[in-house]
Design a protein around this motif. Structure first.
Motif, mmCIF file in Angstrom:
data_model
loop_
_atom_site.group_PDB
_atom_site.id
_atom_site.type_symbol
_atom_site.label_atom_id
_atom_site.label_comp_id
_atom_site.label_asym_id
_atom_site.label_seq_id
_atom_site.Cartn_x
_atom_site.Cartn_y
_atom_site.Cartn_z
ATOM 1 N N ALA A 10 0.849 -1.105 0.027
ATOM 2 C CA ALA A 10 -0.061 0.070 0.122
ATOM 3 C C ALA A 10 0.760 1.282 0.005
ATOM 4 C CB ALA A 10 -0.725 -0.224 1.197
ATOM 5 N N CYS A 11 0.524 2.153 -0.713
ATOM 6 C CA CYS A 11 1.441 3.583 -0.721
ATOM 7 C C CYS A 11 1.443 3.943 0.612
ATOM 8 C CB CYS A 11 0.783 4.286 -1.664
ATOM 9 S SG CYS A 11 1.680 6.100 -1.755
ATOM 10 N N PRO A 12 2.626 4.344 1.108
ATOM 11 C CA PRO A 12 2.856 5.111 2.468
ATOM 12 C C PRO A 12 2.238 6.376 2.448
ATOM 13 C CG PRO A 12 5.095 4.758 1.363
ATOM 14 C CD PRO A 12 4.073 4.113 0.387
ATOM 15 N N ARG A 13 2.176 7.088 1.415
ATOM 16 C CA ARG A 13 1.587 8.411 1.288
ATOM 17 C C ARG A 13 -0.059 8.449 1.137
ATOM 18 N NH1 ARG A 13 3.049 12.291 -3.329
ATOM 19 N NH2 ARG A 13 5.339 12.613 -2.315
ATOM 20 N N ALA A 18 -1.786 -1.838 -3.917
ATOM 21 C CA ALA A 18 -0.816 -2.266 -5.185
ATOM 22 C C ALA A 18 -0.407 -1.084 -5.836
ATOM 23 C CB ALA A 18 -1.753 -3.178 -5.969
ATOM 24 N N PRO A 19 0.096 -0.134 -5.455
ATOM 25 C CA PRO A 19 0.640 1.380 -6.040
ATOM 26 C C PRO A 19 1.553 1.294 -7.215
ATOM 27 C CG PRO A 19 1.630 1.252 -3.985
ATOM 28 C CD PRO A 19 0.814 0.035 -4.027
ATOM 29 N N ARG A 27 6.862 3.794 -8.785
ATOM 30 C CA ARG A 27 5.962 5.142 -8.727
ATOM 31 C C ARG A 27 4.589 4.758 -8.574
ATOM 32 N NH1 ARG A 27 3.418 8.987 -11.658
ATOM 33 N NH2 ARG A 27 4.369 11.151 -11.327
ATOM 34 N N CYS A 28 4.115 5.546 -7.501
ATOM 35 C CA CYS A 28 2.626 5.150 -6.999
ATOM 36 C C CYS A 28 1.788 5.799 -8.387
ATOM 37 C CB CYS A 28 2.219 5.915 -5.929
ATOM 38 S SG CYS A 28 0.647 5.772 -5.347
ATOM 39 N N ALA A 29 0.933 4.837 -8.812
ATOM 40 C CA ALA A 29 -0.099 5.168 -9.765
ATOM 41 C C ALA A 29 -0.847 6.126 -9.389
ATOM 42 C CB ALA A 29 -0.704 3.871 -10.219
#
Ligand SMILES: C[S@@+](CC[C@H](N)C(=O)[O-])C[C@H]1O[C@@H](n2cnc3c(N)ncnc32)[C@H](O)[C@@H]1O
Length: 269
Positions: A10-13, A18-19, A27-29
């Motif tokens: 999971a994106c930490p931001r 599934a980023p 790179r987070c989509a």
């Protein structure tokens, strides 16, 4: 790095599931976050928008040292455990083999498909043991210390099913229900807020998943109690730990005492 980890991240931001499409240039989509790792074999998922975590305790400063990370398994851990939990625990726990056996048995590795999370993996002794015992399953080793992860990367290099992640145990960068089991050896005393970590562990376990941890209970000797107090080590009363984990929603608490150390297991219903 095993791409099997991609769907459970999971994106930490922005917390998107599934980023990342790949691990070479992640790179987070969803929010565009591009994690930058200090080591090509480690994915760094500290939320940089919040900033680097502050390292307040002396113990954690030592965990960030390259020298301590290198000598940790052979010298540091056995000496520390023996001092704080007594000779009985030192033989079984500091020597690692006894404790590894209990953890592997507690996680029921043979009966479950994983993936497995080795939370606060240090230099990776448990992650290696899990990866060897469950070669078909993904093992994620997570720690906040770059030095520990560097050593873990060297020592787990031969295991294609191990992925190393830098993150904070208080904000796990995984989707809900990602893991079949969480291993958490010798780190509870190091967390700023164990309640938050327990909630995160419960969240990332799938229903029926197991959480096996080890920590310090009461020191058997006066010397051990004084040393723990001097080092600022938090101790966990087994009765209180059982009630605490129960309030958070874990079931079937069991523990094994090894001198002043204890290994516990609970299940997410
Ligand atoms: C005493 S070592 C235990 C290492 C290993 N699990 C073992 O039993 O040999 C504690 C580990 O917890 C890690 N740690 C401390 N605070 C953490 C946090 N907030 N998030 C993730 N790891 C943390 C430290 O960097 C260190 O590697």
């Amino acid at each position: 790095m095993d791409p099997a980890v991609l769907p459970i991240l999971a994106c930490p931001r922005c917390r998107a599931e599934a980023p990342f499409k790949n691990l070479r240039m992640p790179r987070c989509a969803s929010c565009g976050l591009e994690p930058v790792s200090h080591n090509a074999n480690v994915i760094d998922l500290i939320d940089v928008s919040v900033g680097e975590p502050t390292v307040a305790s002396t113990e954690q400063r030592l965990m960030e040292s390259e020298l301590v990370a290198r000598i940790y398994d052979r010298f540091w851990r056995p000496a520390f455990v023996r001092m704080l939990a007594g000779k009985g625990a030192g033989a079984a726990v500091g020597g690692l083999s006894g404790e590894l056996f209990i953890h592997k048995h507690g996680l029921s590795l043979d009966d479950r498909p994983g993936p497995w999370l080795d939370l606060s993996c240090g230099p990776g002794a448990f992650a290696r043991a899990l990866a060897a015992a469950a070669p078909g399953a993904l093992v994620v080793g997570l720690d906040i210390s770059r030095a520990m992860l560097d050593v873990a990367a060297q020592r787990t290099g031969g295991y294609t099913n191990v992925v190393l992640v830098r993150a904070d145990a208080h904000a796990l960068p995984f989707v809900d229900g990602a893991f079949g089991g969480v291993n958490n050896a010798g780190a509870l005393h190091a967390y700023d807020d164990p309640e938050v970590v327990f909630r995160e562990v419960r969240r990332v376990l799938r229903p029926g998943g197991l959480y096996v941890g080890s920590t310090f209970a009461e020191a058997p000797s006066l010397f051990g109690r004084l040393a723990a107090r001097a080092a600022g080590i938090r101790r966990f009363d087994p009765g209180e730990l059982r009630a605490w984990l129960g309030r958070i929603g874990f079931a079937d608490y069991e523990d094994v005492r090894l001198g002043g150390a204890l290994v516990f297991r609970v299940r997410r219903p």
